[in-house]
Design a protein around this motif. Sequence first.
Motif, PDB file in Angstrom:
ATOM      1  N   ILE A  59      32.313 -21.629  31.967  1.00 62.54           N
ATOM      2  CA  ILE A  59      32.233 -22.222  33.312  1.00 62.54           C
ATOM      3  C   ILE A  59      33.141 -23.445  33.399  1.00 62.54           C
ATOM      4  CG2 ILE A  59      30.704 -23.259  35.030  1.00 62.54           C
ATOM      5  CD1 ILE A  59      30.225 -20.248  34.467  1.00 62.54           C
ATOM      6  N   LEU A  60      33.154 -24.266  32.356  1.00 63.95           N
ATOM      7  CA  LEU A  60      34.028 -25.440  32.308  1.00 63.95           C
ATOM      8  C   LEU A  60      35.488 -25.006  32.425  1.00 63.95           C
ATOM      9  CD1 LEU A  60      34.758 -28.398  31.771  1.00 63.95           C
ATOM     10  CD2 LEU A  60      34.406 -27.978  29.332  1.00 63.95           C
ATOM     11  N   CYS A  61      35.834 -23.964  31.688  1.00 62.02           N
ATOM     12  CA  CYS A  61      37.189 -23.434  31.701  1.00 62.02           C
ATOM     13  C   CYS A  61      37.583 -22.975  33.108  1.00 62.02           C
ATOM     14  CB  CYS A  61      37.281 -22.268  30.710  1.00 62.02           C
ATOM     15  SG  CYS A  61      38.943 -21.859  30.176  1.00 62.02           S
ATOM     16  N   VAL A  62      36.685 -22.266  33.764  1.00 61.20           N
ATOM     17  CA  VAL A  62      36.941 -21.760  35.118  1.00 61.20           C
ATOM     18  C   VAL A  62      37.139 -22.915  36.095  1.00 61.20           C
ATOM     19  CG1 VAL A  62      35.881 -20.556  37.082  1.00 61.20           C
ATOM     20  CG2 VAL A  62      35.775 -19.547  34.792  1.00 61.20           C
ATOM     21  N   GLY A  63      36.274 -23.915  36.023  1.00 62.89           N
ATOM     22  CA  GLY A  63      36.396 -25.067  36.913  1.00 62.89           C
ATOM     23  C   GLY A  63      37.713 -25.794  36.736  1.00 62.89           C
ATOM     24  N   MET A  64      38.140 -25.949  35.482  1.00 65.51           N
ATOM     25  CA  MET A  64      39.381 -26.673  35.211  1.00 65.51           C
ATOM     26  C   MET A  64      40.613 -25.852  35.588  1.00 65.51           C
ATOM     27  SD  MET A  64      38.476 -29.606  34.525  1.00 65.51           S
ATOM     28  CE  MET A  64      40.159 -30.211  34.313  1.00 65.51           C
ATOM     29  N   PHE A  77      45.342 -32.330  29.637  1.00 62.99           N
ATOM     30  CA  PHE A  77      44.282 -32.292  30.640  1.00 62.99           C
ATOM     31  C   PHE A  77      44.438 -31.134  31.628  1.00 62.99           C
ATOM     32  CE2 PHE A  77      45.159 -36.667  29.331  1.00 62.99           C
ATOM     33  CZ  PHE A  77      43.946 -36.977  28.749  1.00 62.99           C
ATOM     34  N   LEU A  78      45.542 -30.423  31.512  1.00 64.42           N
ATOM     35  CA  LEU A  78      45.780 -29.245  32.336  1.00 64.42           C
ATOM     36  C   LEU A  78      46.054 -28.076  31.401  1.00 64.42           C
ATOM     37  CD1 LEU A  78      48.293 -30.909  34.840  1.00 64.42           C
ATOM     38  CD2 LEU A  78      45.867 -30.506  35.257  1.00 64.42           C
ATOM     39  N   SER A  79      46.208 -26.892  31.955  1.00 61.97           N
ATOM     40  CA  SER A  79      46.604 -25.744  31.148  1.00 61.97           C
ATOM     41  C   SER A  79      47.968 -26.010  30.515  1.00 61.97           C
ATOM     42  CB  SER A  79      46.691 -24.496  32.036  1.00 61.97           C
ATOM     43  OG  SER A  79      47.508 -23.517  31.463  1.00 61.97           O
ATOM     44  N   ASN A  80      48.066 -25.896  29.182  1.00 57.73           N
ATOM     45  CA  ASN A  80      49.364 -26.155  28.560  1.00 57.73           C
ATOM     46  C   ASN A  80      50.409 -25.120  28.983  1.00 57.73           C
ATOM     47  OD1 ASN A  80      48.173 -24.099  27.050  1.00 57.73           O
ATOM     48  ND2 ASN A  80      48.030 -25.306  25.171  1.00 57.73           N
ATOM     49  N   THR A  81      49.976 -23.876  29.166  1.00 53.45           N
ATOM     50  CA  THR A  81      50.912 -22.854  29.645  1.00 53.45           C
ATOM     51  C   THR A  81      51.310 -23.134  31.087  1.00 53.45           C
ATOM     52  OG1 THR A  81      49.915 -21.188  28.193  1.00 53.45           O
ATOM     53  CG2 THR A  81      51.233 -20.381  30.035  1.00 53.45           C
ATOM     54  N   SER A 118      42.537 -33.112  24.137  1.00 55.25           N
ATOM     55  CA  SER A 118      41.165 -33.090  24.656  1.00 55.25           C
ATOM     56  C   SER A 118      40.589 -31.685  24.514  1.00 55.25           C
ATOM     57  CB  SER A 118      41.142 -33.514  26.131  1.00 55.25           C
ATOM     58  OG  SER A 118      41.629 -32.467  26.950  1.00 55.25           O
ATOM     59  N   ILE A 119      39.321 -31.544  24.827  1.00 60.07           N
ATOM     60  CA  ILE A 119      38.684 -30.232  24.685  1.00 60.07           C
ATOM     61  C   ILE A 119      39.089 -29.262  25.789  1.00 60.07           C
ATOM     62  CG2 ILE A 119      36.701 -31.213  23.475  1.00 60.07           C
ATOM     63  CD1 ILE A 119      35.075 -30.844  26.047  1.00 60.07           C
ATOM     64  N   ILE A 120      39.723 -29.765  26.858  1.00 61.20           N
ATOM     65  CA  ILE A 120      40.140 -28.887  27.948  1.00 61.20           C
ATOM     66  C   ILE A 120      41.628 -28.602  27.908  1.00 61.20           C
ATOM     67  CG2 ILE A 120      38.243 -29.595  29.454  1.00 61.20           C
ATOM     68  CD1 ILE A 120      40.234 -31.382  30.967  1.00 61.20           C
ATOM     69  N   GLY A 121      42.321 -29.020  26.865  1.00 52.81           N
ATOM     70  CA  GLY A 121      43.766 -28.830  26.770  1.00 52.81           C
ATOM     71  C   GLY A 121      44.175 -27.381  26.586  1.00 52.81           C
ATOM     72  N   ALA A 122      43.315 -26.577  25.986  1.00 51.73           N
ATOM     73  CA  ALA A 122      43.618 -25.160  25.758  1.00 51.73           C
ATOM     74  C   ALA A 122      42.299 -24.394  25.655  1.00 51.73           C
ATOM     75  CB  ALA A 122      44.438 -24.994  24.477  1.00 51.73           C
ATOM     76  N   PRO A 123      42.272 -23.131  26.060  1.00 53.99           N
ATOM     77  CA  PRO A 123      41.026 -22.353  25.995  1.00 53.99           C
ATOM     78  C   PRO A 123      40.433 -22.294  24.586  1.00 53.99           C
ATOM     79  CG  PRO A 123      42.653 -21.199  27.317  1.00 53.99           C
ATOM     80  CD  PRO A 123      43.360 -22.372  26.696  1.00 53.99           C
ATOM     81  N   GLY A 124      41.287 -22.207  23.575  1.00 55.90           N
ATOM     82  CA  GLY A 124      40.800 -22.145  22.199  1.00 55.90           C
ATOM     83  C   GLY A 124      40.018 -23.380  21.790  1.00 55.90           C
ATOM     84  N   THR A 143      29.677 -33.244  19.862  1.00 58.61           N
ATOM     85  CA  THR A 143      31.033 -33.019  20.362  1.00 58.61           C
ATOM     86  C   THR A 143      31.340 -34.077  21.410  1.00 58.61           C
ATOM     87  OG1 THR A 143      30.245 -31.494  22.081  1.00 58.61           O
ATOM     88  CG2 THR A 143      30.912 -30.522  19.967  1.00 58.61           C
ATOM     89  N   SER A 144      32.613 -34.254  21.708  1.00 58.90           N
ATOM     90  CA  SER A 144      32.999 -35.220  22.732  1.00 58.90           C
ATOM     91  C   SER A 144      34.293 -34.756  23.388  1.00 58.90           C
ATOM     92  CB  SER A 144      33.201 -36.620  22.127  1.00 58.90           C
ATOM     93  OG  SER A 144      34.301 -36.620  21.227  1.00 58.90           O
ATOM     94  N   PHE A 145      34.615 -35.354  24.514  1.00 58.93           N
ATOM     95  CA  PHE A 145      35.782 -34.955  25.282  1.00 58.93           C
ATOM     96  C   PHE A 145      37.072 -35.094  24.467  1.00 58.93           C
ATOM     97  CE2 PHE A 145      39.154 -35.679  28.471  1.00 58.93           C
ATOM     98  CZ  PHE A 145      38.972 -34.555  29.266  1.00 58.93           C
ATOM     99  N   PHE A 146      37.148 -36.132  23.653  1.00 56.89           N
ATOM    100  CA  PHE A 146      38.358 -36.396  22.868  1.00 56.89           C
ATOM    101  C   PHE A 146      38.160 -36.066  21.384  1.00 56.89           C
ATOM    102  CE2 PHE A 146      39.323 -39.417  26.438  1.00 56.89           C
ATOM    103  CZ  PHE A 146      40.493 -38.787  26.861  1.00 56.89           C
ATOM    104  N   MET A 147      37.327 -35.086  21.068  1.00 54.89           N
ATOM    105  CA  MET A 147      37.028 -34.816  19.661  1.00 54.89           C
ATOM    106  C   MET A 147      38.253 -34.362  18.859  1.00 54.89           C
ATOM    107  SD  MET A 147      34.864 -31.231  19.919  1.00 54.89           S
ATOM    108  CE  MET A 147      35.234 -30.605  18.294  1.00 54.89           C
TER     109      MET A 147
END
Length: 434
Positions: free
Chosen positions: A70-75, A119-123, A162-168, A183-187
Amino acid sequence: MLNVENKFREGNEVSPTTITLLFLAFAIISFVLEKIPLGLTATIVALGLNLTGVLDISKTFAGYVNSNVILCVGMFVVGQALFETGMANKIGGIVTKFAKSERMLIIAIMVIVGVMSGFLSNTGTAAVLIPVVCGIADESGYSRSRLLMPLVFAAALGGNLSIIGAPGNLMGVNALQELGEPTSFFMYAPVGVPMLAAGIIFFAFIGYRFLPDGKGRDLDAVEQQKNFDNVPAWKQYMSLIILIICILAMIFEDQIGIKLQVTACVAACILVLTGVVTEKEALKSIDLKVVLLFGGSLALASALDSTGAGTLIADTIVGLLGSNPNPIILLLVIFIVGCALTNFMSNTATTALMVPIASSLAASLGADPRSMIIATVIACSCAYATPIGMPANTMVVGLGGYKFNDYVKSGLPLILISFVICMVLLPILFPFYP
């Protein structure tokens, strides 16, 4: 240990562990060959594990509605707003102010692309800024081939911020959460930031010498960039403001008491409600391939854990390394295998396969799993040495006039730098036996 009913064989002639290992083998072969779409392969695996009785219906589909999916979809929606309004292009255009020399231009491109892809999709970041950089190269007289490769490498490096930098990245987060680890946003940032900085320094002082000086062939691709002149300025700035607020809310998740997933969904809803992006654009931005791959892979990870197949693989690896192996050696093996695989298959798919095994390896040693899992995620992002390692690499093959060896010459040193940084920092930041 397990009480799994085999729907097809009441006598349990084929054990759930064997079935899981067979589906794992199928996934690996299919991911490498890519004759079947990645998302479809993962879905076939999830359904197969259910039909053979390895997973019940709830575990089969739990991954598809996982909170990190869900986080992935929102971002996807939040990031797409920056691309659709042209704000990403405007930010990318800032590099022209630093174009005093080719090396300064390379540094500026890598800094901006690296930070944005964190913070965005790297691709997505690479796809939007490739035409911008091609235009800069043509106007300044610099060779595209010497600017585009640093761009796509910076996009991959920035994904580890960050944790949202890539789906993996979210697959690693999910694995740690299931183990009850914090876990954290900048882990990933304690390793990702030094890697990005080292990559920029490398290309600024040494790596630029390995960059080819070609003219590029695929000129049409540059002419396809979208014209954003008719997009109202308020939409551009609104997309940026919402992204910044969203990121800040995620960073201070504990303080404000709102989960990352809720923040991403609220931000996506606001963008649609305010008209910054249309509903059609928002839905189009959601990459179903990633969602299906994520959900199906989590089903496979669940089966590897519940049947003991993951433990069997981990014990086999540990056994090959002798009795009581040094965790550093296992970390080295995980990194090398992850790097090798990710350069020839999807990095997201590689992460999906390797994370459960890394988790089992840590468990078999009784070690803190954070080092193993973070190393795996980062290793699977090091797809620099081939043009097929990640989508962004493939995007610039024609534009830069690159050959396979061009990626090897520039990418291998970057992999070695990433390897050294990980091997030094991870055991210090996340000790195996605290």
